[in-house]
Design a protein around this motif. Sequence first.
Motif, mmCIF file in Angstrom:
data_model
loop_
_atom_site.group_PDB
_atom_site.id
_atom_site.type_symbol
_atom_site.label_atom_id
_atom_site.label_comp_id
_atom_site.label_asym_id
_atom_site.label_seq_id
_atom_site.Cartn_x
_atom_site.Cartn_y
_atom_site.Cartn_z
ATOM 1 N N GLY A 178 0.802 -1.228 0.000
ATOM 2 C CA GLY A 178 0.000 0.000 0.000
ATOM 3 C C GLY A 178 0.833 1.275 0.000
ATOM 4 N N THR A 197 -0.415 3.929 -2.774
ATOM 5 C CA THR A 197 -1.714 4.503 -2.401
ATOM 6 C C THR A 197 -1.529 5.507 -1.267
ATOM 7 O OG1 THR A 197 -2.674 2.356 -2.978
ATOM 8 C CG2 THR A 197 -4.094 3.896 -1.808
ATOM 9 N N ASN A 254 0.042 8.800 -2.622
ATOM 10 C CA ASN A 254 -0.979 9.654 -3.245
ATOM 11 C C ASN A 254 -1.858 10.319 -2.194
ATOM 12 O OD1 ASN A 254 -0.148 9.037 -5.835
ATOM 13 N ND2 ASN A 254 -1.607 7.365 -6.100
ATOM 14 N N LYS A 277 -2.964 12.316 -7.440
ATOM 15 C CA LYS A 277 -2.455 11.053 -7.960
ATOM 16 C C LYS A 277 -1.108 11.241 -8.636
ATOM 17 C CE LYS A 277 -3.455 7.278 -10.898
ATOM 18 N NZ LYS A 277 -4.328 6.156 -10.962
ATOM 19 N N THR A 303 -1.317 2.712 -8.933
ATOM 20 C CA THR A 303 -1.480 1.647 -7.933
ATOM 21 C C THR A 303 -2.248 0.503 -8.591
ATOM 22 O OG1 THR A 303 -3.631 2.457 -7.183
ATOM 23 C CG2 THR A 303 -1.697 3.370 -6.098
ATOM 24 N N THR A 339 -7.155 4.742 2.251
ATOM 25 C CA THR A 339 -8.433 4.897 1.550
ATOM 26 C C THR A 339 -9.457 5.657 2.397
ATOM 27 O OG1 THR A 339 -9.027 2.652 2.173
ATOM 28 C CG2 THR A 339 -8.182 2.942 -0.021
#
Length: 292
Positions: A17, A20, A23, A29, A33, A153
Amino acid sequence: MRHRSGFCCFVGRPNAGKSTLTNALVGSKIVITSDKPQTTRRAVRGIVNRPDAQLVIVDTPGLHRPRTLLGERLNDVVRSTLADVDVIGFCVPADQKVGPGDRFIAAELPALRKPVVAIVTKTDAASREQLAAQLVAVSQLGEFAEIVPVSATSGEQLDLLADLLVAQLPEGPPLYPGDVATDEDVEARVAELIREAALDGVRDELPHSIAVTVEEMQPREALTVVYATVHLERRSQKGIVIGPKGARLKQIGIRARTGIEQLLGRRVHLDLHVAVEADWQRDPKKLDRLGF
Ligand SMILES: Nc1nc2c(ncn2[C@@H]2O[C@H](COP(=O)(O)OP(=O)(O)OP(=O)(O)O)[C@@H](O)[C@H]2O)c(=O)[nH]1
Ligand SMILES: [Mg+2]
């Protein structure tokens, strides 16, 4: 308060991860990923600009036991990056047991003599019990300045992570202009967006066999025309990537174009070719030519 600036490198096994998280911290971005291991193939800098600090995050390939010359070169990229940073962020996913891959990396860290922040990633994908057990397991992997659980996330604890990393940086002025999020050039980012689109939906060895080069980017009236090549390793892979009547290649083009248009802020015509570079992952000359 004095301004701090410096470099942090995220390391961890493939799929932990790291990209991710890069970012999410940078807030845009910068790197691609995917759910395939070994997505990242270069060290890419993402820049977090704050009033009190500039944190340059270097996202690196997942460190792993190499099976090809490409794999060896990816590991070299990680090791040479690690030597040059102020702080290391060691990423271990919360939703998978600590394994030999994590121990292999943990064992290399003390020799670098740098502060290491252990980052337990993907907390949203783990239960409370799983996370508690993972924090204990990670604490037993070595000596860490901090151990912090985060979710890229959901955004959970990202501000705290940034604070902890910044606290390890030396005092100093910004190293890059305050309005840039990466020093990566546009063509390299375009090639990566195409590779990300090509990775979607392919399996097994194929993700590793895909490389993308941008041959040319030409402004033409309101459009930018991008000529790019998707390189594969075997003729048999061509059919899979192109698909029946070119359907899959078309999907790749549509998906990549959306991302490229966002990046360039202009409409894009994408001209994609597929070529076979037999066994490029194992061929030093071809690796050089593809930029590895
Ligand atoms: N649920 C959840 N999934 C995540 C999170 N962060 C990353 N992922 C997923 O984990 C997978 C791997 O993410 P990447 O960021 O590409 O992992 P990486 O460590 O950069 O992988 P390599 O470049 O191959 O070393 C992707 O499918 C991501 O969507 C997170 O915070 N929560
Ligand atoms: Mg990555």
